[in-house]
Design a protein around this motif. Structure first.
Motif, PDB file in Angstrom:
ATOM      1  N   GLY A   1       0.820  -1.205   0.000  1.00 20.56           N
ATOM      2  CA  GLY A   1       0.000   0.000   0.000  1.00 20.56           C
ATOM      3  C   GLY A   1       0.856   1.258   0.000  1.00 20.56           C
ATOM      4  N   GLU A   2       0.631   2.118   1.023  1.00 24.99           N
ATOM      5  CA  GLU A   2       1.396   3.370   1.134  1.00 24.99           C
ATOM      6  C   GLU A   2       2.733   3.178   1.845  1.00 24.99           C
ATOM      7  N   LYS A   3       2.918   2.030   2.484  1.00 30.71           N
ATOM      8  CA  LYS A   3       4.180   1.807   3.196  1.00 30.71           C
ATOM      9  C   LYS A   3       5.341   1.762   2.199  1.00 30.71           C
ATOM     10  N   PHE A   4       6.532   2.099   2.693  1.00 32.14           N
ATOM     11  CA  PHE A   4       7.701   2.210   1.824  1.00 32.14           C
ATOM     12  C   PHE A   4       8.317   0.830   1.592  1.00 32.14           C
ATOM     13  N   VAL A   5       8.814   0.613   0.388  1.00 28.28           N
ATOM     14  CA  VAL A   5       9.608  -0.578   0.073  1.00 28.28           C
ATOM     15  C   VAL A   5      11.012  -0.102  -0.290  1.00 28.28           C
ATOM     16  N   ILE A   6      11.989  -0.594   0.453  1.00 28.34           N
ATOM     17  CA  ILE A   6      13.374  -0.150   0.301  1.00 28.34           C
ATOM     18  C   ILE A   6      14.287  -1.375   0.215  1.00 28.34           C
ATOM     19  N   PRO A   7      15.515  -1.196  -0.285  1.00 29.22           N
ATOM     20  CA  PRO A   7      16.453  -2.325  -0.294  1.00 29.22           C
ATOM     21  C   PRO A   7      16.803  -2.753   1.132  1.00 29.22           C
ATOM     22  N   GLY A   8      17.077  -4.039   1.315  1.00 30.94           N
ATOM     23  CA  GLY A   8      17.602  -4.491   2.590  1.00 30.94           C
ATOM     24  C   GLY A   8      18.921  -3.805   2.884  1.00 30.94           C
ATOM     25  N   LEU A   9      19.128  -3.447   4.143  1.00 29.54           N
ATOM     26  CA  LEU A   9      20.373  -2.782   4.525  1.00 29.54           C
ATOM     27  C   LEU A   9      21.523  -3.780   4.581  1.00 29.54           C
TER      28      LEU A   9
ATOM     29  N   SER B   1      27.373  -6.311  -6.630  1.00 28.27           N
ATOM     30  CA  SER B   1      26.751  -6.982  -7.781  1.00 28.27           C
ATOM     31  C   SER B   1      25.480  -7.720  -7.394  1.00 28.27           C
ATOM     32  N   SER B   2      25.254  -7.920  -6.082  1.00 26.01           N
ATOM     33  CA  SER B   2      24.061  -8.666  -5.656  1.00 26.01           C
ATOM     34  C   SER B   2      23.269  -7.983  -4.547  1.00 26.01           C
ATOM     35  N   LYS B   3      23.878  -7.040  -3.843  1.00 24.20           N
ATOM     36  CA  LYS B   3      23.244  -6.421  -2.680  1.00 24.20           C
ATOM     37  C   LYS B   3      23.189  -4.897  -2.836  1.00 24.20           C
ATOM     38  N   GLY B   4      22.338  -4.260  -2.030  1.00 22.61           N
ATOM     39  CA  GLY B   4      22.392  -2.813  -1.884  1.00 22.61           C
ATOM     40  C   GLY B   4      21.451  -2.006  -2.748  1.00 22.61           C
ATOM     41  N   ARG B   5      20.675  -2.652  -3.632  1.00 23.42           N
ATOM     42  CA  ARG B   5      19.738  -1.898  -4.476  1.00 23.42           C
ATOM     43  C   ARG B   5      18.666  -2.822  -5.019  1.00 23.42           C
TER      44      ARG B   5
ATOM     45  N   GLY C   1      16.805 -10.549  -4.129  1.00 22.23           N
ATOM     46  CA  GLY C   1      15.506 -10.013  -3.731  1.00 22.23           C
ATOM     47  C   GLY C   1      15.454  -9.748  -2.238  1.00 22.23           C
ATOM     48  N   ASP C   2      16.297  -8.815  -1.783  1.00 17.13           N
ATOM     49  CA  ASP C   2      16.361  -8.415  -0.377  1.00 17.13           C
ATOM     50  C   ASP C   2      15.651  -7.071  -0.247  1.00 17.13           C
ATOM     51  N   LEU C   3      14.516  -7.066   0.404  1.00 17.57           N
ATOM     52  CA  LEU C   3      13.780  -5.810   0.500  1.00 17.57           C
ATOM     53  C   LEU C   3      13.051  -5.718   1.831  1.00 17.57           C
ATOM     54  N   VAL C   4      12.684  -4.496   2.171  1.00 20.38           N
ATOM     55  CA  VAL C   4      12.099  -4.205   3.468  1.00 20.38           C
ATOM     56  C   VAL C   4      10.832  -3.386   3.261  1.00 20.38           C
ATOM     57  N   ILE C   5       9.773  -3.791   3.946  1.00 21.00           N
ATOM     58  CA  ILE C   5       8.533  -3.012   3.973  1.00 21.00           C
ATOM     59  C   ILE C   5       8.545  -2.245   5.290  1.00 21.00           C
ATOM     60  N   TRP C   6       8.456  -0.938   5.172  1.00 22.04           N
ATOM     61  CA  TRP C   6       8.809  -0.047   6.277  1.00 22.04           C
ATOM     62  C   TRP C   6       7.757   1.047   6.451  1.00 22.04           C
TER      63      TRP C   6
END
Length: 459
Positions: free
Chosen positions: A57-65, A384-388, A395-400
């Protein structure tokens, strides 16, 4: 291979190349763990098929830290921390990759055999992906190339006593042998950059109050960091193909040396920590050893200078330096900061800390993710695999939820020893779910870890 996939959609996704959030729908192949598709639209409904669908929904999706400075301490000091508890704390805070320091485990990661002991211990325990730094100590230069070949992300050394006898510091003389060994390798040498000299040493203030933070602060002056970084840049002139990295910079007076080194073309990168950006010596009460770390948290004006250096790119990235211990070593009862173990328990709070403090300073979420995910992945050789969030990346992501507010308390501590300098602070920003290579690693709506199993890999 099946076509099982995870599809995550949101009206607010942070994609590479922009600090602006935008609608997007991300597809991850669960078998490969890789992002296979990104559409810059919000999906109103599940695509069906063998798909797990998450509508943020409106929550943010960002790359995993990517936290590139964590002490997990296993094996050997598992009463301080461990892979299980440390990586649970990480994913609960949106960190999907950690890079473990070579100390304070026993044995330290200074030989190939010791690395294998650590890797075997970690098997099946990791909720986040885990990489490893190797260690540089006197006499182990012959161990370095085998460690590079085995996949360590780089090497850490101390220019001052580390606090544990199995990881002694190195001298300038020692470093010539190590840097000669490493200069033709694709690696990096990390420095705990405090150095005693004729004009400056760690001062023993026996006549002053050991419970006063000022006593501890004056015992570790900025000059120790200036001395160390000056030596590092001199060594770099000789071994100029080897990237060197300053861990946990706290002294703003060292910033001109760093800028000058870069202007001469030296390959020097720098990190600072959440505690140096979010805490100030001016506000630390008497008798509170949980605020002790080395180098120390310094003044408010020093903190402002670190923020300016982070914004202008002099400092590359921000890490936790989660360095826990058992409560007895923190000397809580006597409040003796001088004899307490130095280290801040913080794993999992960095995103909320930077977001809360950054909002006061006009910092964007894009900047925060660049400092804590993209740049840390690059530093650890994982970009090459992490950070974006990009097709082909993990597929590392965070719903925040950026608006959620909470008061830091023991119930939020997933790390092993339940104390922290941040206890009692009001922070903004709460992780709702963390996804590691397409699989749920943390779900706040299900008590965090109910029904989940650790799927972290060793990198």
């Amino acid at each position: 291979m099946s076509n099982q996939s995870l599809v995550v959609t949101s009206r607010n996704v942070l994609l590479p190349g922009s600090d602006q959030l935008q609608p997007a729908t991300i597809t991850v192949n669960i078998d490969t763990g890789k992002i296979t598709d990104i559409q810059t639209v919000y999906a109103e409904r599940s695509p069906g098929g063998e798909t797990t669908f998450i509508d943020a929904g409106e929550k943010f999706v960002i790359p995993g830290l990517v936290d590139a400075h964590v002490h997990l301490n296993e094996p050997g000091r598992t009463d301080w921390e461990g892979f299980w508890t440390g990586t649970r704390a990480a994913v609960a805070g949106g960190i999907t990759t950690v890079v473990d320091m070579p100390l304070n485990s026993i044995p330290p990661t200074t030989t190939l055999q010791n690395l294998e002991i650590k890797r075997q211990t970690a098997q099946g325990q990791c909720w986040a992906d885990v990489g490893f730094w190797g260690g540089v100590i006197p006499g182990n230069q012959a161990d370095l190339k085998p460690l590079v070949a085995a996949g360590v992300k780089g090497f850490k050394c101390f220019l001052i006593e580390s606090g544990v006898e199995e990881f002694p510091c190195v001298t300038e003389h020692d470093l010539h042998a190590h840097m000669l060994e490493l200069q033709d390798q694709s690696t990096v040498l990390l420095f705990h950059a405090e150095l005693e000299g004729d004009s400056c040493s760690v001062r023993n203030h026996e006549q002053q109050d050991p419970t006063a933070y000022e006593t501890f602060l004056s015992s570790r002056p900025q000059e120790l960091e200036v001395n160390a970084i000056s030596l590092i840049t001199v060594l770099q002139e000789k071994y100029n193909s080897l990237r060197c990295h300053i861990v946990h910079l706290s002294a703003s007076s060292a910033l001109p040396i760093i800028r000058a080194a870069r202007s001469r073309g030296l390959i020097l990168t720098v990190e600072t920590c959440f505690h140096y950006l979010c805490l100030s010596a001016d506000d630390i009460p008497h008798g509170r050893p949980e605020f002790k770390c080395c180098p120390p948290i310094r003044s408010e004006s020093n903190r402002d200078a670190l923020w300016e250096a982070l914004i202008d790119g002099t400092i590359d990235c921000v890490v936790s330096d989660h360095s826990p211990c058992v409560a007895e070593l923190k000397k809580f009862e006597e409040g003796n900061i001088m004899t307490a173990w130095g280290g801040i328990n913080s794993l999992g709070f960095g995103l909320s800390l930077l977001w809360t403090e950054g909002q006061k300073r006009g910092i964007s979420l894009g900047q925060i993710i660049r400092w804590t995910s993209e740049e840390t992945a690059k530093h650890a050789g994982l970009s090459s695999s992490k950070g974006r969030l990009s097709v082909g990346h993990d597929g590392d992501l965070v719903i925040w939820d950026p608006a959620a507010e909470f008061k830091v308390s023991k119930e939020h501590f997933h790390f092993k020893n339940k104390f922290s300098a941040y206890e009692g602070m009001i922070l903004n920003g709460v992780v709702q779910q963390a996804v590691l290579r397409g699989r749920l690693a943390y779900d706040r709506t299900q008590n965090g870890f109910d029904g989940l199993t650790p799927t972290g890999k060793l990198l």
